[in-house]
Write an enzyme that holds these catalytic residues in place. Structure first.
Site, PDB file in Angstrom:
ATOM      1  N   ASP A  94      30.906  92.629 -35.530  1.00 54.53           N
ATOM      2  CA  ASP A  94      29.775  93.144 -35.352  1.00 54.53           C
ATOM      3  C   ASP A  94      30.003  94.692 -34.297  1.00 54.53           C
ATOM      4  O   ASP A  94      31.594  94.992 -33.454  1.00 54.53           O
ATOM      5  CB  ASP A  94      29.060  92.863 -34.008  1.00 54.53           C
ATOM      6  CG  ASP A  94      28.161  91.693 -34.874  1.00 54.53           C
ATOM      7  OD1 ASP A  94      27.936  92.152 -35.923  1.00 54.53           O
ATOM      8  OD2 ASP A  94      27.164  90.746 -34.241  1.00 54.53           O
ATOM      9  N   LYS A 153      26.536  98.442 -38.169  1.00 53.67           N
ATOM     10  CA  LYS A 153      25.901  99.635 -38.345  1.00 53.67           C
ATOM     11  C   LYS A 153      27.352 101.039 -38.621  1.00 53.67           C
ATOM     12  O   LYS A 153      27.742 100.982 -38.245  1.00 53.67           O
ATOM     13  CB  LYS A 153      25.049 100.107 -37.727  1.00 53.67           C
ATOM     14  CG  LYS A 153      23.614  98.971 -38.200  1.00 53.67           C
ATOM     15  CD  LYS A 153      22.283 100.460 -37.512  1.00 53.67           C
ATOM     16  CE  LYS A 153      21.312  99.360 -37.050  1.00 53.67           C
ATOM     17  NZ  LYS A 153      20.493  99.162 -36.101  1.00 53.67           N
ATOM     18  N   MET A 194      18.175  95.048 -25.814  1.00 57.22           N
ATOM     19  CA  MET A 194      17.507  96.213 -26.196  1.00 57.22           C
ATOM     20  C   MET A 194      16.761  97.180 -25.677  1.00 57.22           C
ATOM     21  O   MET A 194      15.455  97.820 -26.298  1.00 57.22           O
ATOM     22  CB  MET A 194      17.093  95.555 -27.748  1.00 57.22           C
ATOM     23  CG  MET A 194      18.164  94.794 -27.877  1.00 57.22           C
ATOM     24  SD  MET A 194      17.349  93.930 -29.558  1.00 57.22           S
ATOM     25  CE  MET A 194      17.404  92.434 -28.845  1.00 57.22           C
TER      26      MET A 194
HETATM   27  N1  SAH Z   1      23.612  88.415 -28.198  1.00 60.46           N
HETATM   28  C1  SAH Z   1      24.268  89.764 -27.034  1.00 60.46           C
HETATM   29  C2  SAH Z   1      23.412  90.212 -27.190  1.00 60.46           C
HETATM   30  C3  SAH Z   1      22.574  91.064 -29.178  1.00 60.46           C
HETATM   31  S1  SAH Z   1      21.327  92.025 -28.578  1.00 60.46           S
HETATM   32  C4  SAH Z   1      24.586  88.889 -25.942  1.00 60.46           C
HETATM   33  O1  SAH Z   1      24.358  87.684 -25.506  1.00 60.46           O
HETATM   34  O2  SAH Z   1      25.133  89.371 -25.115  1.00 60.46           O
HETATM   35  C5  SAH Z   1      22.416  93.516 -28.182  1.00 60.46           C
HETATM   36  C6  SAH Z   1      21.204  93.855 -26.598  1.00 60.46           C
HETATM   37  O3  SAH Z   1      22.158  93.296 -25.796  1.00 60.46           O
HETATM   38  C7  SAH Z   1      21.924  95.408 -26.593  1.00 60.46           C
HETATM   39  O4  SAH Z   1      20.475  96.247 -26.980  1.00 60.46           O
HETATM   40  C8  SAH Z   1      21.775  95.191 -24.999  1.00 60.46           C
HETATM   41  O5  SAH Z   1      20.265  95.107 -24.522  1.00 60.46           O
HETATM   42  C9  SAH Z   1      22.626  94.669 -25.289  1.00 60.46           C
HETATM   43  N2  SAH Z   1      23.674  94.685 -24.134  1.00 60.46           N
HETATM   44  C10 SAH Z   1      24.892  93.750 -25.403  1.00 60.46           C
HETATM   45  N3  SAH Z   1      26.219  94.508 -24.482  1.00 60.46           N
HETATM   46  C11 SAH Z   1      25.522  94.776 -23.981  1.00 60.46           C
HETATM   47  C12 SAH Z   1      26.782  96.048 -22.428  1.00 60.46           C
HETATM   48  N4  SAH Z   1      27.771  95.970 -23.016  1.00 60.46           N
HETATM   49  N5  SAH Z   1      25.772  96.762 -21.558  1.00 60.46           N
HETATM   50  C13 SAH Z   1      24.383  96.005 -21.436  1.00 60.46           C
HETATM   51  N6  SAH Z   1      23.822  95.175 -22.243  1.00 60.46           N
HETATM   52  C14 SAH Z   1      24.469  95.370 -23.339  1.00 60.46           C
END
Ligand code: SAH
Length: 271
Positions: free
Chosen positions: A35, A57, A169
């Site tokens: 991803d 994307k 998100m």
């Molecule tokens: N499975 C992932 C979440 C996927 S949804 C997990 O457990 O982290 C994607 C969301 O995760 C983003 O919109 C954001 O809110 C958060 N996210 C992912 N990576 C991030 C990062 N490095 N810093 C802050 N938020 C992050």
């Protein structure tokens, strides 16, 4: 002979936050399906000969549908391959990992899950915010701020249910999200912080209150991926910042960039 699928949590951004089991799975991969949020450096842990399939994307191109991703996992595994599905954070925290797990099980493909460090907890931690803290917060909820999978009603239900709220998100709907929480009874002066690109060299965080944060974040051009933390625990990070550098004493808005230490490698691709 049927191969297998391993759903691997890539962690929040810094490649160092992959688990040892995840690293082993990558080293054994014939195929890696990855991803946008999985750190590019992690792909180097797979053999050079491994097939690499980008499932995120790309500008000007439609992202692979969830059905197409699940189909590719199943199809390669049925060809006898070891397929690693590398997903940002933890596969089962807003990652649609459950759907991929079900697709594999329904197709009779052996599938394992390697949990990952979720940004839900890593993003607050990287900004110095403990999601629970003695005498301050004894409960925490993780919810999505996106309307795609839940609407404002869901947010209203949890707004005052726990001491700390972590919203994923969050960048695109910060204004509405904060307003919804206030409308649902969370005081407008509740401390809140948003953390962008946590654990990478591009990490930045902005803090304020539910009423002030959206404007501060807009002023600082905070964009995705970002995680919103709401609750009195945000003050702990501010107290730490003040203790470390008294010259930084309560100057809200607090915008903090992560100091790039010797171990920090961060992200190579852009959002
Ligand atoms: N499975 C992932 C979440 C996927 S949804 C997990 O457990 O982290 C994607 C969301 O995760 C983003 O919109 C954001 O809110 C958060 N996210 C992912 N990576 C991030 C990062 N490095 N810093 C802050 N938020 C992050």
């Amino acid at each position: 002979m049927t191969g297998r699928v391993i759903l691997v949590g890539a962690g929040p951004g810094d490649p160092d936050l992959l688990t040892l089991r995840g690293a082993r799975a990558l080293s054994e991969a014939d195929v890696v399906v990855f991803d946008r949020l999985a750190a590019p450096a992690l792909l180097e842990l797979a053999p050079a000969s491994a097939e690499r399939i980008y499932a995120g994307k790309e500008p000007g191109r439609a992202p692979m549908s969830q059905e197409a991703i699940s189909a590719v996992l199943v199809e390669r595994a049925l060809l006898g391959r070891t397929v690693v599905r590398l997903k940002g954070g933890d596969p089962f925290v807003f990652g649609r990992g459950g759907e991929e797990l079900l697709a594999c099980v329904e197709a009779g493909v052996p599938v394992d899950v390697v949990p990952g460090v979720s940004s839900a907890f890593a993003a607050p931690a990287a900004a110095g915010i403990p999601v629970t803290h003695r005498d301050v917060a004894r409960s925490v909820a993780v919810v999505t701020a996106s309307s795609a999978h839940g609407d404002a009603t869901d947010l209203s239900l949890v707004a005052t249910a726990t001491d700390t709220l972590v919203l994923l998100m969050a960048a695109g709907r910060l204004e509405e999200t904060c307003a919804t929480l206030v409308a649902a009874g969370r005081p407008a002066d509740t401390p809140a912080a948003i953390v962008q690109w946590a654990t990478t060299d591009d990490q930045r965080s902005v803090s304020g209150t539910l009423s002030s944060l959206p404007a501060y974040a807009r002023g600082a051009s905070v964009g995705p991926p970002a995680t919103l933390v709401v609750g009195d625990v945000v003050r702990v990070a501010e107290a730490v910042a003040t203790a470390v550098d008294p010259a930084n004493a309560p100057s809200i808005p607090t915008t903090t960039a992560r100091a790039a230490g010797p171990g920090s490698r961060g992200r190579a691709a852009s959002a």
